[in-house]
Design a protein around this motif. Structure first.
Motif, PDB file in Angstrom:
ATOM      1  N   MET A 110     -20.044 -59.732  21.749  1.00 16.44           N
ATOM      2  CA  MET A 110     -20.315 -59.820  23.177  1.00 16.44           C
ATOM      3  C   MET A 110     -19.971 -61.222  23.656  1.00 16.44           C
ATOM      4  O   MET A 110     -20.368 -62.208  23.045  1.00 16.44           O
ATOM      5  N   ASN A 111     -19.248 -61.305  24.750  1.00 11.68           N
ATOM      6  CA  ASN A 111     -18.874 -62.583  25.335  1.00 11.68           C
ATOM      7  C   ASN A 111     -20.005 -63.061  26.248  1.00 11.68           C
ATOM      8  O   ASN A 111     -20.342 -62.397  27.217  1.00 11.68           O
ATOM      9  N   VAL A 112     -20.595 -64.202  25.915  1.00 10.05           N
ATOM     10  CA  VAL A 112     -21.708 -64.771  26.672  1.00 10.05           C
ATOM     11  C   VAL A 112     -21.360 -66.218  27.008  1.00 10.05           C
ATOM     12  O   VAL A 112     -20.881 -66.958  26.150  1.00 10.05           O
ATOM     13  N   THR A 113     -21.623 -66.590  28.250  1.00 10.33           N
ATOM     14  CA  THR A 113     -21.426 -67.971  28.686  1.00 10.33           C
ATOM     15  C   THR A 113     -22.745 -68.492  29.211  1.00 10.33           C
ATOM     16  O   THR A 113     -23.417 -67.826  30.004  1.00 10.33           O
ATOM     17  N   ILE A 114     -23.116 -69.683  28.758  1.00  8.92           N
ATOM     18  CA  ILE A 114     -24.314 -70.344  29.263  1.00  8.92           C
ATOM     19  C   ILE A 114     -23.902 -71.648  29.924  1.00  8.92           C
ATOM     20  O   ILE A 114     -23.134 -72.437  29.347  1.00  8.92           O
ATOM     21  N   TYR A 115     -24.371 -71.854  31.144  1.00  5.88           N
ATOM     22  CA  TYR A 115     -24.193 -73.111  31.862  1.00  5.88           C
ATOM     23  C   TYR A 115     -25.419 -73.936  31.496  1.00  5.88           C
ATOM     24  O   TYR A 115     -26.512 -73.699  31.998  1.00  5.88           O
ATOM     25  N   HIS A 116     -25.222 -74.870  30.584  1.00  4.02           N
ATOM     26  CA  HIS A 116     -26.281 -75.494  29.799  1.00  4.02           C
ATOM     27  C   HIS A 116     -26.457 -76.954  30.133  1.00  4.02           C
ATOM     28  O   HIS A 116     -25.492 -77.666  30.417  1.00  4.02           O
ATOM     29  N   ASN A 117     -27.705 -77.401  30.065  1.00  7.12           N
ATOM     30  CA  ASN A 117     -28.029 -78.814  30.123  1.00  7.12           C
ATOM     31  C   ASN A 117     -28.855 -79.108  28.875  1.00  7.12           C
ATOM     32  O   ASN A 117     -30.012 -78.690  28.792  1.00  7.12           O
ATOM     33  N   PRO A 118     -28.288 -79.790  27.881  1.00  4.28           N
ATOM     34  CA  PRO A 118     -29.002 -80.023  26.631  1.00  4.28           C
ATOM     35  C   PRO A 118     -30.278 -80.853  26.794  1.00  4.28           C
ATOM     36  O   PRO A 118     -31.133 -80.837  25.917  1.00  4.28           O
ATOM     37  N   GLY A 119     -30.439 -81.519  27.927  1.00  4.10           N
ATOM     38  CA  GLY A 119     -31.654 -82.289  28.183  1.00  4.10           C
ATOM     39  C   GLY A 119     -32.795 -81.454  28.736  1.00  4.10           C
ATOM     40  O   GLY A 119     -33.888 -81.971  28.950  1.00  4.10           O
ATOM     41  N   CYS A 120     -32.571 -80.174  28.942  1.00  4.12           N
ATOM     42  CA  CYS A 120     -33.558 -79.288  29.567  1.00  4.12           C
ATOM     43  C   CYS A 120     -34.134 -78.337  28.516  1.00  4.12           C
ATOM     44  O   CYS A 120     -33.399 -77.597  27.864  1.00  4.12           O
ATOM     45  N   GLY A 121     -35.457 -78.335  28.368  1.00  3.94           N
ATOM     46  CA  GLY A 121     -36.109 -77.460  27.401  1.00  3.94           C
ATOM     47  C   GLY A 121     -35.865 -75.988  27.685  1.00  3.94           C
ATOM     48  O   GLY A 121     -35.653 -75.197  26.760  1.00  3.94           O
ATOM     49  N   THR A 122     -35.880 -75.576  28.946  1.00  2.00           N
ATOM     50  CA  THR A 122     -35.624 -74.180  29.285  1.00  2.00           C
ATOM     51  C   THR A 122     -34.213 -73.787  28.873  1.00  2.00           C
ATOM     52  O   THR A 122     -33.987 -72.714  28.321  1.00  2.00           O
ATOM     53  N   SER A 123     -33.270 -74.667  29.106  1.00  4.51           N
ATOM     54  CA  SER A 123     -31.891 -74.396  28.724  1.00  4.51           C
ATOM     55  C   SER A 123     -31.747 -74.323  27.205  1.00  4.51           C
ATOM     56  O   SER A 123     -31.078 -73.436  26.666  1.00  4.51           O
ATOM     57  N   ARG A 124     -32.415 -75.225  26.487  1.00  6.05           N
ATOM     58  CA  ARG A 124     -32.361 -75.194  25.015  1.00  6.05           C
ATOM     59  C   ARG A 124     -32.989 -73.915  24.472  1.00  6.05           C
ATOM     60  O   ARG A 124     -32.468 -73.296  23.542  1.00  6.05           O
ATOM     61  N   ASN A 125     -34.125 -73.508  25.056  1.00  4.13           N
ATOM     62  CA  ASN A 125     -34.778 -72.269  24.620  1.00  4.13           C
ATOM     63  C   ASN A 125     -33.880 -71.061  24.884  1.00  4.13           C
ATOM     64  O   ASN A 125     -33.787 -70.152  24.055  1.00  4.13           O
ATOM     65  N   THR A 126     -33.228 -71.026  26.024  1.00  4.87           N
ATOM     66  CA  THR A 126     -32.337 -69.917  26.361  1.00  4.87           C
ATOM     67  C   THR A 126     -31.181 -69.854  25.378  1.00  4.87           C
ATOM     68  O   THR A 126     -30.851 -68.772  24.864  1.00  4.87           O
ATOM     69  N   LEU A 127     -30.569 -70.986  25.084  1.00  5.74           N
ATOM     70  CA  LEU A 127     -29.479 -71.030  24.115  1.00  5.74           C
ATOM     71  C   LEU A 127     -29.957 -70.533  22.748  1.00  5.74           C
ATOM     72  O   LEU A 127     -29.273 -69.740  22.086  1.00  5.74           O
ATOM     73  N   ALA A 128     -31.137 -70.944  22.345  1.00  6.10           N
ATOM     74  CA  ALA A 128     -31.672 -70.510  21.052  1.00  6.10           C
ATOM     75  C   ALA A 128     -31.924 -69.000  21.036  1.00  6.10           C
ATOM     76  O   ALA A 128     -31.692 -68.341  20.018  1.00  6.10           O
ATOM     77  N   MET A 129     -32.375 -68.428  22.145  1.00  2.74           N
ATOM     78  CA  MET A 129     -32.589 -66.970  22.212  1.00  2.74           C
ATOM     79  C   MET A 129     -31.269 -66.214  22.110  1.00  2.74           C
ATOM     80  O   MET A 129     -31.206 -65.161  21.474  1.00  2.74           O
ATOM     81  N   ILE A 130     -30.235 -66.747  22.742  1.00  2.00           N
ATOM     82  CA  ILE A 130     -28.910 -66.118  22.644  1.00  2.00           C
ATOM     83  C   ILE A 130     -28.459 -66.129  21.181  1.00  2.00           C
ATOM     84  O   ILE A 130     -28.009 -65.105  20.651  1.00  2.00           O
ATOM     85  N   ARG A 131     -28.620 -67.254  20.535  1.00  3.17           N
ATOM     86  CA  ARG A 131     -28.236 -67.353  19.125  1.00  3.17           C
ATOM     87  C   ARG A 131     -29.104 -66.471  18.241  1.00  3.17           C
ATOM     88  O   ARG A 131     -28.631 -65.924  17.252  1.00  3.17           O
ATOM     89  N   ASN A 132     -30.377 -66.312  18.602  1.00  4.04           N
ATOM     90  CA  ASN A 132     -31.277 -65.444  17.850  1.00  4.04           C
ATOM     91  C   ASN A 132     -30.825 -63.984  17.934  1.00  4.04           C
ATOM     92  O   ASN A 132     -31.161 -63.174  17.066  1.00  4.04           O
ATOM     93  N   ALA A 133     -30.043 -63.658  18.951  1.00  9.87           N
ATOM     94  CA  ALA A 133     -29.481 -62.313  19.092  1.00  9.87           C
ATOM     95  C   ALA A 133     -28.180 -62.172  18.303  1.00  9.87           C
ATOM     96  O   ALA A 133     -27.517 -61.137  18.371  1.00  9.87           O
ATOM     97  N   GLY A 134     -27.815 -63.207  17.564  1.00  6.07           N
ATOM     98  CA  GLY A 134     -26.606 -63.156  16.753  1.00  6.07           C
ATOM     99  C   GLY A 134     -25.335 -63.450  17.521  1.00  6.07           C
ATOM    100  O   GLY A 134     -24.242 -63.097  17.090  1.00  6.07           O
ATOM    101  N   ILE A 135     -25.472 -64.116  18.654  1.00  7.07           N
ATOM    102  CA  ILE A 135     -24.327 -64.401  19.524  1.00  7.07           C
ATOM    103  C   ILE A 135     -24.132 -65.910  19.604  1.00  7.07           C
ATOM    104  O   ILE A 135     -25.083 -66.654  19.854  1.00  7.07           O
ATOM    105  N   GLU A 136     -22.907 -66.339  19.414  1.00  5.90           N
ATOM    106  CA  GLU A 136     -22.568 -67.747  19.646  1.00  5.90           C
ATOM    107  C   GLU A 136     -21.858 -67.806  20.999  1.00  5.90           C
ATOM    108  O   GLU A 136     -20.717 -67.378  21.131  1.00  5.90           O
ATOM    109  N   PRO A 137     -22.550 -68.295  22.019  1.00  7.32           N
ATOM    110  CA  PRO A 137     -21.986 -68.275  23.373  1.00  7.32           C
ATOM    111  C   PRO A 137     -20.977 -69.384  23.614  1.00  7.32           C
ATOM    112  O   PRO A 137     -20.911 -70.365  22.870  1.00  7.32           O
ATOM    113  N   ASP A 138     -20.223 -69.212  24.683  1.00  9.05           N
ATOM    114  CA  ASP A 138     -19.440 -70.313  25.227  1.00  9.05           C
ATOM    115  C   ASP A 138     -20.443 -71.199  25.961  1.00  9.05           C
ATOM    116  O   ASP A 138     -21.207 -70.706  26.797  1.00  9.05           O
ATOM    117  N   ILE A 139     -20.469 -72.459  25.610  1.00  8.42           N
ATOM    118  CA  ILE A 139     -21.431 -73.389  26.193  1.00  8.42           C
ATOM    119  C   ILE A 139     -20.690 -74.322  27.135  1.00  8.42           C
ATOM    120  O   ILE A 139     -19.777 -75.029  26.725  1.00  8.42           O
TER     121      ILE A 139
END
Length: 140
Positions: free
Chosen positions: A1-30
């Motif tokens: 599945m193609n997933v894109t996250i518009y990410h801010n590594p300084g933001c806890g919510t953004s880090r948690n969201t990225l980790a949940m995507i990865r927990n689903a077995g997906i490496e998103p476009d960051i």
């Protein structure tokens, strides 16, 4: 599945969201949107696709929102988009785009609405809040 996250590594919510995507077995476009903001068309489309207004997609906290007078209710969507593109820190985060939809993932578990149910086990946010149990099911 193609997933894109518009990410801010300084933001806890953004880090948690990225980790949940990865927990689903997906490496998103960051896309670190503060360094590489979306185009005006991309931003406007994400906002519409997420079911938001432009004003709902602006981040007020820890940004120059008030100093720029963006709390003025007469500002148009075009003016607000201009401000967001001129200062990308004003774009609320994280936006996530998948074939199943687009969401502003605040809180971070909103991302689960647009991911396949392929979670690989438990998930706990940085602050200790449990989101998924050992079987990858949502904790209520």
């Amino acid at each position: 599945m193609n997933v894109t996250i518009y990410h801010n590594p300084g933001c806890g919510t953004s880090r948690n969201t990225l980790a949940m995507i990865r927990n689903a077995g997906i490496e998103p476009d960051i896309i670190e949107y503060v360094k590489n903001p979306p185009s005006r068309e991309e931003l406007a489309k994400m906002i519409v696709d997420a079911g938001l207004t432009v004003r709902q997609a602006i981040r007020e906290k820890d940004t120059p929102y008030a100093e720029l007078g963006l709390d003025n209710p007469v500002l148009t969507d075009d003016q607000l988009l201009d401000a967001m593109l001129a200062q990308p820190i004003l774009i609320n985060r994280p936006f996530v785009v998948t074939p199943l939809g687009t969401r502003l993932s605040r809180p971070s578990e909103v991302v689960l609405e647009i991911l396949p149910e392929t979670h690989k086990g438990p998930f706990t946010k940085e602050d200790g809040e449990k989101v998924l149990d050992a079987e990858g099911k949502r904790v209520v």
